[in-house]
Write a protein that holds these residues in place. Structure first.
Motif, PDB file in Angstrom:
ATOM      1  N   ILE A 130       0.838  -1.200   0.000  1.00 39.52           N
ATOM      2  CA  ILE A 130       0.000   0.000   0.000  1.00 39.52           C
ATOM      3  C   ILE A 130       0.872   1.250   0.000  1.00 39.52           C
ATOM      4  O   ILE A 130       0.602   2.202  -0.738  1.00 39.52           O
ATOM      5  CB  ILE A 130      -0.979  -0.011   1.194  1.00 39.52           C
ATOM      6  CG1 ILE A 130      -1.998  -1.145   1.010  1.00 39.52           C
ATOM      7  CG2 ILE A 130      -1.693   1.331   1.333  1.00 39.52           C
ATOM      8  CD1 ILE A 130      -2.872  -1.389   2.223  1.00 39.52           C
ATOM      9  N   GLU A 131       1.936   1.261   0.798  1.00 40.59           N
ATOM     10  CA  GLU A 131       2.845   2.415   0.827  1.00 40.59           C
ATOM     11  C   GLU A 131       3.519   2.610  -0.529  1.00 40.59           C
ATOM     12  O   GLU A 131       3.665   3.741  -0.999  1.00 40.59           O
ATOM     13  CB  GLU A 131       3.879   2.257   1.928  1.00 40.59           C
ATOM     14  CG  GLU A 131       3.312   2.491   3.306  1.00 40.59           C
ATOM     15  CD  GLU A 131       4.314   2.243   4.426  1.00 40.59           C
ATOM     16  OE1 GLU A 131       5.435   1.755   4.165  1.00 40.59           O
ATOM     17  OE2 GLU A 131       3.956   2.536   5.586  1.00 40.59           O
ATOM     18  N   ALA A 132       3.940   1.525  -1.189  1.00 42.07           N
ATOM     19  CA  ALA A 132       4.573   1.622  -2.504  1.00 42.07           C
ATOM     20  C   ALA A 132       3.577   2.159  -3.537  1.00 42.07           C
ATOM     21  O   ALA A 132       3.922   3.032  -4.352  1.00 42.07           O
ATOM     22  CB  ALA A 132       5.108   0.258  -2.939  1.00 42.07           C
ATOM     23  N   ALA A 133       2.361   1.653  -3.513  1.00 38.71           N
ATOM     24  CA  ALA A 133       1.343   2.138  -4.448  1.00 38.71           C
ATOM     25  C   ALA A 133       1.010   3.601  -4.175  1.00 38.71           C
ATOM     26  O   ALA A 133       0.827   4.391  -5.106  1.00 38.71           O
ATOM     27  CB  ALA A 133       0.084   1.281  -4.357  1.00 38.71           C
ATOM     28  N   SER A 134       0.947   3.973  -2.910  1.00 38.02           N
ATOM     29  CA  SER A 134       0.674   5.360  -2.541  1.00 38.02           C
ATOM     30  C   SER A 134       1.772   6.289  -3.053  1.00 38.02           C
ATOM     31  O   SER A 134       1.503   7.385  -3.556  1.00 38.02           O
ATOM     32  CB  SER A 134       0.534   5.481  -1.027  1.00 38.02           C
ATOM     33  OG  SER A 134       0.199   6.789  -0.662  1.00 38.02           O
ATOM     34  N   SER A 135       3.026   5.853  -2.951  1.00 36.49           N
ATOM     35  CA  SER A 135       4.153   6.643  -3.474  1.00 36.49           C
ATOM     36  C   SER A 135       4.041   6.811  -4.983  1.00 36.49           C
ATOM     37  O   SER A 135       4.295   7.891  -5.522  1.00 36.49           O
ATOM     38  CB  SER A 135       5.479   5.976  -3.134  1.00 36.49           C
ATOM     39  OG  SER A 135       5.704   6.004  -1.759  1.00 36.49           O
ATOM     40  N   LEU A 136       3.661   5.751  -5.662  1.00 39.17           N
ATOM     41  CA  LEU A 136       3.486   5.808  -7.116  1.00 39.17           C
ATOM     42  C   LEU A 136       2.363   6.774  -7.478  1.00 39.17           C
ATOM     43  O   LEU A 136       2.493   7.570  -8.408  1.00 39.17           O
ATOM     44  CB  LEU A 136       3.215   4.417  -7.688  1.00 39.17           C
ATOM     45  CG  LEU A 136       3.016   4.325  -9.188  1.00 39.17           C
ATOM     46  CD1 LEU A 136       4.196   4.886  -9.966  1.00 39.17           C
ATOM     47  CD2 LEU A 136       2.749   2.875  -9.584  1.00 39.17           C
ATOM     48  N   MET A 137       1.254   6.740  -6.749  1.00 34.08           N
ATOM     49  CA  MET A 137       0.140   7.647  -7.025  1.00 34.08           C
ATOM     50  C   MET A 137       0.560   9.098  -6.794  1.00 34.08           C
ATOM     51  O   MET A 137       0.203   9.980  -7.580  1.00 34.08           O
ATOM     52  CB  MET A 137      -1.072   7.343  -6.123  1.00 34.08           C
ATOM     53  CG  MET A 137      -1.683   5.975  -6.307  1.00 34.08           C
ATOM     54  SD  MET A 137      -2.226   5.666  -7.994  1.00 34.08           S
ATOM     55  CE  MET A 137      -1.250   4.221  -8.348  1.00 34.08           C
ATOM     56  N   ALA A 138       1.338   9.350  -5.749  1.00 33.33           N
ATOM     57  CA  ALA A 138       1.829  10.698  -5.495  1.00 33.33           C
ATOM     58  C   ALA A 138       2.724  11.177  -6.630  1.00 33.33           C
ATOM     59  O   ALA A 138       2.636  12.311  -7.084  1.00 33.33           O
ATOM     60  CB  ALA A 138       2.591  10.751  -4.165  1.00 33.33           C
ATOM     61  N   GLN A 139       3.571  10.282  -7.125  1.00 33.09           N
ATOM     62  CA  GLN A 139       4.435  10.620  -8.258  1.00 33.09           C
ATOM     63  C   GLN A 139       3.599  10.961  -9.497  1.00 33.09           C
ATOM     64  O   GLN A 139       3.853  11.945 -10.169  1.00 33.09           O
ATOM     65  CB  GLN A 139       5.365   9.454  -8.575  1.00 33.09           C
ATOM     66  CG  GLN A 139       6.283   9.716  -9.749  1.00 33.09           C
ATOM     67  CD  GLN A 139       7.104   8.481 -10.103  1.00 33.09           C
ATOM     68  OE1 GLN A 139       7.256   7.562  -9.322  1.00 33.09           O
ATOM     69  NE2 GLN A 139       7.634   8.479 -11.318  1.00 33.09           N
TER      70      GLN A 139
END
Length: 145
Positions: A130-139
Motif C-alpha cells: 500500500i505504501e509503494a502504491a501510494s508513493s506511485l500515485m503521489a508521483q
C-alpha cells in the motif's frame, strides 16, 4: 507484453479502480452525510489548512481543479453552511474559502466513513504494498508525500 502496453494497461486499470472507488465513496458519504466524495475532499483540504482557510486558487491547485471549478464546487457548500467566503482586506481580487464549524464537524465525522470504505477496498495487500502504491500515485499526481 511490451513496456508501452504494460504502462497503458496500468493506466487503464488505475482509471477503472478510481471510478469504482469513487462510486463507493460517493455512495457511502451520500447516504451517511449527504455529500459527495468531491465535497469531502474540498472540505478536508480546508479543514487541514491553517486557520481553516485557503485562497481559492490554492484550493484549486490542491484538488487538481480549475479556479472556476472550485468556485462552482463551493457554491452548494456555502448554501448549506459548510463553507463561507472571505475577502482579503488588502486585495479585493483575492478570495478565500473558509470552513465553518459545521463543516469541520461534518468532515471529521465523514472521515470515519472514508476510512471504513478505504480499509474495505484495500483488504489483502500488506502495508508495504500500500505504501509503494501510494508513493506511485503521489508521483503520478506530481505531489510530494
Amino acid at each position: 507484453m511490451s513496456t508501452d502496453t504494460l504502462t497503458t494497461e496500468f493506466c487503464l486499470r488505475l482509471s477503472r479502480a478510481w471510478a469504482t472507488l469513487s462510486r463507493r465513496l460517493d455512495s457511502a458519504l451520500g447516504s451517511h452525510h449527504g455529500i459527495s466524495f468531491s465535497d469531502y475532499q474540498l472540505l478536508l483540504q480546508l479543514h487541514r489548512a491553517p486557520g481553516g482557510r485557503l485562497r481559492r486558487v490554492d484550493l484549486a491547485e490542491k484538488l487538481g481543479l480549475t479556479a472556476s471549478g472550485v468556485t462552482r464546487s463551493l457554491l452548494p457548500l456555502e448554501k448549506i453552511g459548510l463553507v463561507t467566503r472571505q475577502s482579503d482586506p488588502r486585495d479585493a481580487r483575492v478570495g478565500y474559502a473558509l470552513i465553518t464549524p459545521t463543516g469541520s464537524e461534518l468532515v471529521t465525522n465523514a472521515t470515519v466513513v472514508v476510512d471504513n470504505v478505504s480499509r474495505n477496498a484495500l483488504v489483502g495487500p500488506g502495508r508495504d504494498r500500500i505504501e509503494a502504491a501510494s508513493s506511485l500515485m503521489a508521483q503520478l499526481a506530481g505531489v510530494s508525500q
